[in-house]
Design a protein around this motif. Structure first.
Motif, PDB file in Angstrom:
ATOM      1  N   TYR A  36      -7.030 -32.041  39.129  1.00 18.86           N
ATOM      2  CA  TYR A  36      -7.642 -30.782  39.841  1.00 18.86           C
ATOM      3  C   TYR A  36      -6.950 -29.832  40.654  1.00 18.86           C
ATOM      4  O   TYR A  36      -7.541 -29.032  41.287  1.00 18.86           O
ATOM      5  CB  TYR A  36      -8.474 -31.570  40.990  1.00 18.86           C
ATOM      6  N   THR A  82     -13.422 -28.927  49.960  1.00 23.70           N
ATOM      7  CA  THR A  82     -13.594 -29.129  48.618  1.00 23.70           C
ATOM      8  C   THR A  82     -12.648 -30.661  47.958  1.00 23.70           C
ATOM      9  O   THR A  82     -11.498 -30.216  48.172  1.00 23.70           O
ATOM     10  CB  THR A  82     -13.221 -28.156  47.513  1.00 23.70           C
ATOM     11  N   GLY A  83     -13.298 -31.413  47.843  1.00 23.43           N
ATOM     12  CA  GLY A  83     -12.523 -32.478  47.498  1.00 23.43           C
ATOM     13  C   GLY A  83     -12.951 -33.702  46.864  1.00 23.43           C
ATOM     14  O   GLY A  83     -14.172 -33.635  46.538  1.00 23.43           O
ATOM     15  N   ASP A  84     -12.341 -34.920  46.756  1.00 26.76           N
ATOM     16  CA  ASP A  84     -12.942 -36.207  46.113  1.00 26.76           C
ATOM     17  C   ASP A  84     -13.946 -36.834  46.845  1.00 26.76           C
ATOM     18  O   ASP A  84     -13.268 -37.430  47.915  1.00 26.76           O
ATOM     19  CB  ASP A  84     -11.857 -37.100  45.503  1.00 26.76           C
ATOM     20  N   PRO A  85     -15.112 -36.846  46.649  1.00 25.84           N
ATOM     21  CA  PRO A  85     -16.195 -37.389  47.512  1.00 25.84           C
ATOM     22  C   PRO A  85     -15.819 -38.644  47.753  1.00 25.84           C
ATOM     23  O   PRO A  85     -16.122 -39.427  48.880  1.00 25.84           O
ATOM     24  CB  PRO A  85     -17.532 -37.334  46.758  1.00 25.84           C
ATOM     25  N   TYR A 117     -13.301 -38.784  50.813  1.00 24.07           N
ATOM     26  CA  TYR A 117     -13.771 -37.894  52.059  1.00 24.07           C
ATOM     27  C   TYR A 117     -15.075 -38.463  52.821  1.00 24.07           C
ATOM     28  O   TYR A 117     -15.310 -38.247  53.894  1.00 24.07           O
ATOM     29  CB  TYR A 117     -13.866 -36.436  51.940  1.00 24.07           C
ATOM     30  N   PHE A 176     -22.149 -34.481  51.106  1.00 25.03           N
ATOM     31  CA  PHE A 176     -22.469 -33.357  50.076  1.00 25.03           C
ATOM     32  C   PHE A 176     -23.577 -32.310  50.854  1.00 25.03           C
ATOM     33  O   PHE A 176     -24.292 -32.795  51.771  1.00 25.03           O
ATOM     34  CB  PHE A 176     -23.243 -33.792  49.046  1.00 25.03           C
ATOM     35  N   GLU A 193     -17.776 -22.363  44.147  1.00 26.06           N
ATOM     36  CA  GLU A 193     -17.218 -23.669  44.428  1.00 26.06           C
ATOM     37  C   GLU A 193     -17.931 -24.694  43.711  1.00 26.06           C
ATOM     38  O   GLU A 193     -19.228 -24.447  43.747  1.00 26.06           O
ATOM     39  CB  GLU A 193     -17.104 -23.894  45.844  1.00 26.06           C
ATOM     40  N   GLU A 231     -20.282 -30.345  43.408  1.00 27.51           N
ATOM     41  CA  GLU A 231     -20.271 -31.755  43.203  1.00 27.51           C
ATOM     42  C   GLU A 231     -18.882 -32.173  43.961  1.00 27.51           C
ATOM     43  O   GLU A 231     -18.561 -33.440  44.200  1.00 27.51           O
ATOM     44  CB  GLU A 231     -20.102 -32.570  41.844  1.00 27.51           C
ATOM     45  N   TYR A 232     -18.061 -31.312  44.532  1.00 26.12           N
ATOM     46  CA  TYR A 232     -16.857 -31.326  45.370  1.00 26.12           C
ATOM     47  C   TYR A 232     -17.041 -30.756  46.375  1.00 26.12           C
ATOM     48  O   TYR A 232     -16.062 -30.934  47.419  1.00 26.12           O
ATOM     49  CB  TYR A 232     -15.810 -31.028  44.678  1.00 26.12           C
TER      50      TYR A 232
END
Ligand SMILES: CC(C)(COP(=O)(O)OP(=O)(O)OC[C@H]1O[C@@H](n2cnc3c(N)ncnc32)[C@H](O)[C@@H]1OP(=O)(O)O)[C@@H](O)C(=O)NCCC(=O)NCCS
Length: 168
Positions: A28, A116-119, A122, A129, A138, A141-142
């Motif tokens: 990513y 913006t990152g891995d749910p 975070y 979300f 963007e 989903e991230y």
């Protein structure tokens, strides 16, 4: 013992190297995360750059910069990049940087923080979300946010221009 403190000029080279190595080969990653930090620094948009230091060695870094909400409500901040030296990942350094960074932006009066990152990662820090606030271009989903003060935001966010390769 890990110490979290604000970056100093003597850290710039280590921050560059840690960021480059942490994001290397991540599917990513854009590959220019280290340059983004330098860009933000050069346009005075590095609200917060904290480093994690263990026995004099820099092992991690986190970046916060101003974010803009279309409704005009402010201040909001963006988290990232955040990096931990690959050999030191999974020891809680990233969590320490994130928790301390959130505490410090809250002291600055932050209404909240976007990223913006891995749910999966975070969500542990209270990020959720927020499809209605996703910046243009963007991935929904991230994109995540955490409200620190007041109401849920109204409008669309933008990251600082440096994220889009702009000069200011
Ligand atoms: C993401 C990163 C900063 C986390 O730092 P860290 O010091 O390894 O994280 P911590 O030790 O605080 O937390 C580790 C935990 O998070 C989990 N984790 C780490 N990255 C994760 C991810 N992308 N998705 C889901 N879980 C993740 C680990 O499995 C571990 O879980 P556990 O507590 O159940 O064992 C670090 O892994 C890193 O530098 N990654 C490469 C760069 C990057 O992706 N940065 C974030 C994107 S902006």
């Amino acid at each position: 013992m890990i110490e979290i403190r604000a970056e100093m000029q003597a850290d710039f080279k280590d921050i560059h190297e840690i960021t480059e190595s942490a994001f290397k080969d991540r599917p990513y990653a854009d590959g220019d995360e280290h340059e983004l930090i330098e860009k933000l620094r050069s346009v005075q948009a590095l609200t917060l750059s904290l480093v994690a230091v263990d026995s004099g060695q820099l092992v991690g870094q986190i970046t916060f910069s101003p974010a803009t909400l279309s409704s005009g409500s402010q201040p909001w901040f963006a988290l990232g990049p955040v990096s931990v030296l690959p050999s030191r990942q999974g020891e809680g350094v990233g969590s320490k940087l994130i928790n301390e960074g959130l505490r410090q932006i809250q002291e600055l009066g932050a209404l909240g923080c976007i990223l913006t990152g891995d749910p999966d990662y975070y969500s542990r820090f209270g990020f959720d979300f927020s499809p209605q606030n996703v910046p243009e271009n963007e991935p929904v989903e991230y994109f995540m946010l955490k409200v620190l003060k007041g109401q849920s935001p109204d409008g669309k966010f933008s990251f600082h221009g440096a994220f889009y390769g702009e000069d200011a």
